[in-house]
Design a protein around this motif. Structure first.
Motif, short mmCIF file in Angstrom:
data_model
loop_
_atom_site.label_atom_id
_atom_site.label_comp_id
_atom_site.label_asym_id
_atom_site.label_seq_id
_atom_site.Cartn_x
_atom_site.Cartn_y
_atom_site.Cartn_z
N ASN A 24 -30.79 -4.69 -4.67
CA ASN A 24 -30.13 -5.85 -5.28
C ASN A 24 -30.81 -7.15 -4.85
O ASN A 24 -30.15 -8.15 -4.55
N SER A 25 -32.12 -7.13 -4.80
CA SER A 25 -32.88 -8.30 -4.38
C SER A 25 -34.19 -8.34 -5.15
O SER A 25 -34.47 -7.46 -5.97
N GLN A 26 -34.98 -9.35 -4.87
CA GLN A 26 -36.25 -9.54 -5.57
C GLN A 26 -37.19 -10.35 -4.69
O GLN A 26 -36.77 -11.32 -4.05
N TYR A 27 -38.45 -9.94 -4.64
CA TYR A 27 -39.47 -10.72 -3.92
C TYR A 27 -40.01 -11.75 -4.89
O TYR A 27 -40.63 -11.42 -5.90
N ILE A 28 -39.78 -13.03 -4.57
CA ILE A 28 -40.21 -14.14 -5.43
C ILE A 28 -41.26 -14.93 -4.67
O ILE A 28 -40.96 -15.68 -3.73
N PHE A 29 -42.50 -14.78 -5.07
CA PHE A 29 -43.64 -15.42 -4.38
C PHE A 29 -44.00 -16.71 -5.10
O PHE A 29 -44.23 -16.72 -6.31
N ASP A 30 -44.10 -17.81 -4.33
CA ASP A 30 -44.41 -19.11 -4.90
C ASP A 30 -45.80 -19.60 -4.49
O ASP A 30 -46.64 -19.89 -5.33
N TYR A 31 -46.06 -19.69 -3.17
CA TYR A 31 -47.35 -20.21 -2.73
C TYR A 31 -47.64 -19.75 -1.32
O TYR A 31 -46.76 -19.24 -0.60
N VAL A 32 -48.89 -19.92 -0.90
CA VAL A 32 -49.33 -19.59 0.45
C VAL A 32 -50.00 -20.82 1.04
O VAL A 32 -50.69 -21.57 0.33
N THR A 33 -49.79 -21.05 2.33
CA THR A 33 -50.46 -22.15 3.02
C THR A 33 -51.31 -21.58 4.16
O THR A 33 -51.00 -20.52 4.70
N TYR A 34 -52.36 -22.30 4.49
CA TYR A 34 -53.18 -21.90 5.64
C TYR A 34 -53.92 -23.11 6.19
O TYR A 34 -54.14 -24.10 5.49
N THR A 35 -54.28 -23.01 7.48
CA THR A 35 -55.09 -24.04 8.13
C THR A 35 -56.55 -23.60 8.06
O THR A 35 -56.90 -22.55 8.61
N PRO A 36 -57.42 -24.34 7.39
CA PRO A 36 -58.79 -23.88 7.19
C PRO A 36 -59.61 -23.94 8.48
O PRO A 36 -59.40 -24.80 9.33
N SER A 37 -60.56 -23.01 8.58
CA SER A 37 -61.52 -23.05 9.69
C SER A 37 -62.85 -23.62 9.23
O SER A 37 -63.79 -23.70 10.02
N PHE A 38 -62.94 -24.03 7.97
CA PHE A 38 -64.14 -24.72 7.47
C PHE A 38 -63.84 -26.21 7.39
O PHE A 38 -62.69 -26.64 7.30
N SER A 39 -64.87 -27.02 7.43
CA SER A 39 -64.69 -28.47 7.59
C SER A 39 -64.52 -29.22 6.28
O SER A 39 -63.81 -30.24 6.24
N THR A 40 -65.12 -28.74 5.20
CA THR A 40 -65.02 -29.40 3.90
C THR A 40 -64.98 -28.36 2.80
O THR A 40 -65.29 -27.18 3.01
N LEU A 41 -64.59 -28.80 1.62
CA LEU A 41 -64.59 -27.91 0.46
C LEU A 41 -65.99 -27.41 0.15
O LEU A 41 -66.18 -26.26 -0.28
N ALA A 42 -66.98 -28.25 0.38
CA ALA A 42 -68.35 -27.85 0.10
C ALA A 42 -68.79 -26.68 0.97
O ALA A 42 -69.65 -25.89 0.57
N SER A 43 -68.21 -26.56 2.17
CA SER A 43 -68.60 -25.47 3.07
C SER A 43 -67.61 -24.30 3.05
O SER A 43 -67.68 -23.40 3.89
N MET A 44 -66.69 -24.31 2.11
CA MET A 44 -65.68 -23.25 2.02
C MET A 44 -66.32 -21.93 1.61
O MET A 44 -67.01 -21.86 0.59
N PRO A 45 -66.12 -20.85 2.38
CA PRO A 45 -66.69 -19.56 2.01
C PRO A 45 -65.94 -18.93 0.84
O PRO A 45 -64.76 -19.23 0.61
N ASN A 46 -66.61 -18.08 0.12
CA ASN A 46 -66.00 -17.36 -1.00
C ASN A 46 -65.54 -16.00 -0.51
O ASN A 46 -66.35 -15.12 -0.25
N ILE A 47 -64.24 -15.82 -0.38
CA ILE A 47 -63.67 -14.57 0.14
C ILE A 47 -62.90 -13.89 -0.96
O ILE A 47 -61.92 -14.43 -1.49
N ALA A 48 -63.30 -12.70 -1.31
CA ALA A 48 -62.62 -11.93 -2.35
C ALA A 48 -61.74 -10.87 -1.68
O ALA A 48 -62.26 -9.94 -1.06
N PRO A 49 -60.42 -11.00 -1.76
CA PRO A 49 -59.54 -10.01 -1.12
C PRO A 49 -59.63 -8.67 -1.84
O PRO A 49 -59.85 -8.60 -3.05
N VAL A 50 -59.45 -7.61 -1.08
CA VAL A 50 -59.50 -6.25 -1.62
C VAL A 50 -58.11 -5.65 -1.50
O VAL A 50 -57.56 -5.55 -0.39
N LEU A 51 -57.54 -5.23 -2.61
CA LEU A 51 -56.23 -4.62 -2.59
C LEU A 51 -56.29 -3.25 -1.95
O LEU A 51 -57.32 -2.57 -2.03
N PRO A 52 -55.21 -2.79 -1.30
CA PRO A 52 -55.22 -1.48 -0.65
C PRO A 52 -55.37 -0.35 -1.65
O PRO A 52 -54.86 -0.42 -2.76
N SER A 53 -56.09 0.70 -1.23
CA SER A 53 -56.23 1.87 -2.08
C SER A 53 -54.99 2.73 -1.94
O SER A 53 -54.09 2.47 -1.16
#
Length: 512
Positions: free
Chosen positions: A269-298
């Motif tokens: 009788n419930s529902q998972y309602i996802f809106d947004y995620v926040t994080y503190t970056p370890s990169f200094s600027t958007l120009a240096s942001m790494p491209n990370i592609a998440p992999v869903l579990p098999s």
């Protein structure tokens, strides 16, 4: 292509400078981001609130509650000392929780925005779009559920409905959308480079039920449950769908690339309602942001074992994931692996080989050892020990009888019936003359809130908490608040929205 990168800045951050004809009031109702919101409770038709904010980026927006129609629905904005211009709030009928301002695109750099003529408007947080070279050290970035860096698997449904906040103002989530699911086994993943992460969404406090999910960060899994009961304070307060609910957060991560996988494991009788995620970056600027592609579990991943998802029919064919001996709420991936392994083919092979080697050694011993002689010796020894013990018992019994008969005759000469009764009464009274209570008796008059139970701690907290405080004053003032909790946000005739008075009455209602 990812959406523009946004920084989220809480209203209680030191960069916000509040002013006007009085001191702003800090509200701590359930729906606010970081549980705080500021608004000018002192505002009137001739006195308004104002605030300023300096930021680094290319645009800025503000989110919070708009006042009722009894108050002004316009404000003035000035950017970098320019001429003030008028803005009108969202077309959503007020009062409402909305993004009530969006600046034009600015050149990348440092800017100052001044917002004036605020007639009770609440500020919950600011959204700042960062440029390619905007410094990001110590800032918090926000990723919407619609961002392509978030990948979903299962029966998630995109939803753009207005949330129903019950006794609080209704409104819209970040960027007016959420992803929702009530199907165990549904999952989503997010990759990031940072030192902290948090998942936000909406939780419905109206629905009595249970919601459970696992959170796997870089292979380490933890479980979170979100029960709603008739005794939940938010349920009693009729909060209904609470925006900015923190489902999960984790700080002090090592700087670098991470992948977070969220899996629903139970929905009653419930529902998972996802809106947004926040994080503190370890990169200094958007120009240096790494491209990370998440992999869903098999289908064989621990985070999806024990569940049956229509989007992953291969799970039922896996011996490990098909086992129900380990629930999906098990904390720790290693525990789940061990539980699944006990039902897998590898465990059977290991047991079989071990049994085979032991069997060979036993059969070899049975061909060479005199089994009959060993058994006979053991039985004979046991019989001898039994006879010896019986003999000792008989000797002890005879001696005890002789000693008891002699002792009784001597005691009859020393202790009479009167002395015996007196001694027995003293024995029965041991431990009672000093007024102490036996540790096995129930204490009478004990404080029911001092048992140390979770329920009692909650009752203590509800009885002593206060959800509102006024900045710079000892108590909030609002002489125009209605007396009914259901009319908290109805139109007032002479004062600002009673956010602070509403919380006071909600607390009073809870403690009764």
């Amino acid at each position: 292509m990812p959406n523009p990168l946004l920084q989220i800045l809480d209203d209680n951050h030191g960069e916000f400078k509040y002013g006007g004809a009085g001191q702003w009031t800090l509200s701590t109702l359930v729906q606010w981001y970081q549980k705080t919101s500021n608004y000018p409770a002192f505002a009137s038709s001739t006195a308004f609130g104002t605030f300023s904010l300096s930021f680094e980026g290319t645009s800025i927006a503000f989110v919070g509650n708009t006042p009722t129609n009894a108050f002004s629905q316009t404000a003035t904005v000035s950017i970098d000392g320019g001429a003030p211009y008028n803005i009108t709030y969202s077309t959503t009928p007020p009062p409402a929780y909305v993004q009530w301002y969006q600046s034009p695109t600015l050149s990348e750099g440092t800017h100052t925005v001044v917002v004036d003529h605020l007639d009770g408007t609440a500020v919950d947080y600011a959204l700042i779009q960062v440029g390619q070279n905007t410094p990001l050290g110590g800032k918090t970035l926000v990723i919407d559920n619609d961002d392509p860096t978030v990948q979903f698997a299962g029966n998630w449904q995109r939803n753009t409905d207005q949330f129903n906040a019950g006794s609080l103002p209704d409104g819209f989530p970040l960027h007016n959308s959420t992803h929702r699911s009530s199907n165990p086994g549904d999952t989503f993943a997010f990759g990031f480079a940072g030192t902290s992460v948090a998942i936000y969404g909406i939780l419905n406090w109206n629905n009595i039920g249970t919601l459970t999910a696992t959170y796997t960060l870089d292979g380490n899994t933890v479980t979170q449950s979100y029960p709603v009961t008739v005794t939940s304070a938010e349920h009693i307060s009729q909060d209904a769908e609470a925006i900015n609910f923190i489902y999960f957060s984790l700080d002090n991560l090592s700087a670098g690339d991470h992948t977070l996988i969220v899996t629903i494991t139970e929905c009653q009788n419930s529902q998972y309602i996802f809106d947004y995620v926040t994080y503190t970056p370890s990169f200094s600027t958007l120009a240096s942001m790494p491209n990370i592609a998440p992999v869903l579990p098999s289908s064989s991943s621990p985070s999806s074992s024990g569940t049956s998802s229509p989007s992953s029919p291969s799970q039922n064919a896996s011996p490990a994931s098909g086992s129900n001996s380990v629930p999906p709420t098990t904390v720790g991936s290693s525990s789940t692996s061990r539980g699944s392994g006990s039902q897998s083919g590898s465990a059977s092979i290991s047991t079989g080989s071990s049994t085979g080697s032991n069997g060979n050694s036993v059969r070899t011993s049975s061909n060479n050892a005199p089994v009959g002689a060993i058994v006979g010796g053991v039985v004979g020894g046991l019989v001898f020990l039994a006879l010896f013990a019986l003999l000792l018992f008989l000797i002890w019994k005879r001696r005890s009888r002789a000693m008891s008969s002699t002792g009784l005759a001597s005691e009859a000469r020393i202790t009479g019936p009167e002395n015996f009764s007196s001694q027995m009464s003293q024995v029965r009274g041991l431990g009672q003359s000093d007024g102490t209570v036996s540790p096995f008796q129930d204490t009478v008059g004990a404080n029911p809130f001092n048992s140390g139970s979770i329920a009692d701690l909650k009752r203590q907290r509800v009885g002593s908490s206060s959800n509102e405080r006024s900045l710079g004053s000892t108590s909030p003032e609002n002489g125009n608040a209605t007396s009914s909790m259901d009319l908290e946000y109805m139109q007032d005739q002479g004062g600002p929205p009673a956010y602070d008075d509403a919380a006071y009455r909600r607390n009073t209602f809870r403690s009764r």
